[in-house]
Design an enzyme around this catalytic site. Structure first.
Site, PDB file in Angstrom:
ATOM      1  N   SER A  64       0.730  -1.127   0.299  1.00 17.22           N
ATOM      2  CA  SER A  64       0.125   0.101   0.417  1.00 17.22           C
ATOM      3  C   SER A  64       0.617   1.813   0.022  1.00 17.22           C
ATOM      4  CB  SER A  64      -0.787   0.278   0.719  1.00 17.22           C
ATOM      5  OG  SER A  64      -2.319   1.002   1.053  1.00 17.22           O
ATOM      6  N   ASP A 117      -2.270   6.072  -3.515  1.00 10.52           N
ATOM      7  CA  ASP A 117      -0.909   5.472  -2.999  1.00 10.52           C
ATOM      8  C   ASP A 117      -0.770   4.990  -3.432  1.00 10.52           C
ATOM      9  OD1 ASP A 117      -3.161   4.367  -2.360  1.00 10.52           O
ATOM     10  OD2 ASP A 117      -2.123   3.380  -0.350  1.00 10.52           O
ATOM     11  N   ASP A 162      -1.018   1.177  -4.179  1.00 12.79           N
ATOM     12  CA  ASP A 162      -1.840   0.445  -5.443  1.00 12.79           C
ATOM     13  C   ASP A 162      -3.074   1.094  -5.084  1.00 12.79           C
ATOM     14  OD1 ASP A 162      -2.524   0.620  -2.276  1.00 12.79           O
ATOM     15  OD2 ASP A 162      -3.149  -1.386  -2.170  1.00 12.79           O
ATOM     16  N   ASP A 173      -5.907   2.093  -3.730  1.00 16.94           N
ATOM     17  CA  ASP A 173      -6.737   2.140  -3.029  1.00 16.94           C
ATOM     18  C   ASP A 173      -7.606   3.193  -1.517  1.00 16.94           C
ATOM     19  OD1 ASP A 173      -4.983   1.632  -0.929  1.00 16.94           O
ATOM     20  OD2 ASP A 173      -6.229   0.086  -0.450  1.00 16.94           O
TER      21      ASP A 173
END
Length: 602
Positions: A141, A293, A295, A297
């Protein structure tokens, strides 16, 4: 662990580790920590530093985790079904995803691989669309570049919650590294047991997201966008172009790069990560800078206001979006979700707008779990919105996780809605504060590394639990303590709602201290990083008073914890242990609202 054991790991990992990982274990403390324990599931799956040893992310520990997942799925009757795998742009992520695919394929599963670095919400959507039995995302993440992770998703597309994570963890613990099955990736691609996920999945995702639009024209808003060298650009660009958005990208952060060259921590909560985009925002005269960010999400927002750039907190964005949705949608009978550490103003907003707000434990997986429960009861249509203070948002039921791509469209719509009344998002937020009251929050993290740090974190929580009412200086008076480690019913904004009818939250290592002035201090150890997190909320008659109260609360908390950590460090030194390494980390700015020119929100 001995140097011989480290040497065995180095030999076994030959060809799959980089020079910086070898350099790391030359440090005695690093070596000790790398072999101090096995990896385990936390709030966001398995997440850890990359490197050599059982307490590091590498091809051996990824293989073991994948075998444990395979064993669990086989025991639950999923043999021969499909598992979807995605990865982010981090160092080793593509390699780790192939290891996971190899192991799962060798255990008899069909494996669907995304061909490129992929946003996590697209994996959640793909699991649901392709009717997979599970999914794996190789991602850390928003963590620094040295981290990676192994995140597991269930068949409904939500992250593994506590019971599932524990069941998989139990299987992983029974796997010996020599028992991990592997198959050839190329052979699997040739015989069809491993296959590339087609472009039609991302097209269907975009269809769903665009179908949720609220019909707000976006032409008045110009936005700067950044994926922070992560996975977001391709999908975000397609979405923005579909809806005829006026936008430009931060060129230095456009392409996937696991070294994250423009910021050490690619977290949209951090000022450093938002610096380049904010500069471009100011120079371009645009309205907003929005960043995902790595990834994709999460989502962060910076607003151009009064000639300056102002970064919103996750709570502020969540409040703005919840307010916007409640203005443009029918809210009667609707249910929104947030977490126990998110702004208290969400409850007040819910009561004013006529919908119910429920609070889960920290982690969007718990919101996804509640969405599943609504679907099982035939009430998924009542889902209004979900958000968490760490920049995670979801509108719509197309996925079961926070979605930084669909939230990109939602932020643009919210900004365009308010601009038609002559307001920017700072004006709109000031209007919400004027309507609901001034509640400001601040998040602080105390980073405690190594085995001694983990012990100090646990002992601090024990000390607060033992004496909650005498925990701080006299200026901070605690009136009640809620200990979530014992389990409690889900908090709700509905005063008339029967307490016993609400879902029971699973036990969690969280302490909520309620203060005599209606403020809150919430403490919890991070489930993914060596940090003790503190969430402070102050309620006052003005923004300045709330800020001053937060300062008092923070000073008292820092003083209390510093005294405890110093005492713990002395004790550990007497026992021959090394020092605790403590760093104070700012994650969230104080107040972002300028109240000198409040305009009424229509």
């Amino acid at each position: 662990m001995s140097d011989n054991n480290a040497a065995q790991w180095i030999q076994a990992l030959a060809g799959s580790i980089q020079d910086w990982e070898l350099e790391k274990i030359k440090n005695e403390d690093e070596l000790k920590d790398a072999f101090s324990k096995d990896l385990s599931f936390g709030t966001g799956g398995i997440r850890a530093l990359m490197g050599i040893g059982p307490n590091r992310m590498n091809v051996l520990t990824i293989g073991r985790a994948s075998q444990g997942l395979a064993n669990y799925l086989l025991k639950t009757g999923c043999s021969g079904e499909t598992v979807a795998i995605a990865c982010d742009s981090r160092i080793h992520s593509s390699e780790f995803s192939e290891v996971a695919a190899s192991v799962l394929s060798a255990n008899g599963f069909r494996v669907a691989l995304f061909p490129n670095a992929t946003p996590t919400p697209l994996l959640s959507f793909g699991i649901r669309k392709m009717k997979c039995c599970a999914g794996v995302s190789i991602t850390a993440s928003h963590n620094p570049k040295e981290y990676n992770g192994f995140k597991v998703y269930g068949p409904t597309g939500d992250q593994a919650t506590d019971a599932l994570a524990q069941a998989i963890q139990t299987e992983i613990e029974q796997v010996d590294f020599n028992e991990v099955k592997r198959t050839d990736i190329e052979g699997g691609l040739d015989n069809g047991t491993i296959f590339w996920i087609p472009e039609s999945i991302s097209t269907a995702y975009l269809d769903e997201v665009c179908g949720q639009a609220h019909g707000i024209p976006l032409g008045s808003i110009k936005a700067i966008y950044s994926p922070l060298n992560g996975t977001g650009f391709n999908l975000a660009a397609k979405l923005l172009n579909r809806v005829d958005a006026n936008w430009e990208v931060v060129a230095e952060q456009k392409d996937p790069d696991g070294n994250f060259p423009t910021c050490q921590k690619p977290n949209p909560e951090n000022d450093e990560a938002m610096r380049l985009g904010s500069k471009q925002l100011k120079e371009s005269g645009a309205d907003l800078f929005i960043a995902n960010d790595p990834d994709a999400d999460r989502l962060g927002v910076v607003v151009m206001h009064g000639g300056d750039t102002i970064k919103l907190t996750g709570d502020e964005v969540g409040l703005l979006l919840l307010d916007f949705i409640s203005r443009v949608k029918q809210c009667e009978g609707a249910i929104a979700y947030t977490t126990i550490v998110s702004t208290p103003l969400a409850d007040i907003l819910a009561r004013k707008r006529g919908f119910e707000l429920r609070r889960t434990l920290t982690g969007f997986k718990y919101i996804g779990e509640q969405m599943d429960a609504l679907e099982e009861d035939g009430q998924i249509g009542s889902f209004l919105f979900g958000f968490e203070e760490s920049c995670g948002y979801l509108s719509g039921t197309h996925v079961r996780d926070k979605d930084g791509i669909s939230s990109l469209l939602l932020v643009l719509e919210c900004a365009a809605y308010h601009k038609q009344y002559g307001l920017d998002l700072i004006d709109a937020l000031a209007g919400i504060y004027q309507e609901l009251g001034f509640c400001m929050g601040r998040q602080i993290s105390f980073e405690l590394t190594g085995p001694a740090g983990r012990h100090a974190m646990a002992s601090a929580m024990r000390a607060i639990r033992a004496q909650p009412y005498n925990a701080f200086e006299k200026a901070i008076r605690v009136t009640d303590m809620y200990d979530y480690s014992r389990g409690t019913h889900m908090p709700t904004s509905e005063i008339s709602q029967s307490y016993e009818d609400l879902p029971l939250l699973p036990p969690s290592n969280v302490i909520e201290l309620r203060l005599e002035d209606d403020g809150k201090i919430i403490l919890r150890p991070s489930g993914t990083e060596p940090k003790l997190k503190a969430y402070l909320f102050a309620i006052a008659q003005s923004g300045e008073d709330a800020k001053n109260r937060l300062d008092e609360m923070e000073t008292a908390l820092r003083s209390r914890l510093a005294a405890h950590f110093k005492k713990e460090e002395r004790r550990l030194r007497q026992n021959g242990s090394r020092n605790i390494v403590i760093r104070w980390l700012w994650l969230t700015a104080v107040a972002t609202i300028q109240l000198c020119s409040v305009k009424a929100v229509p």
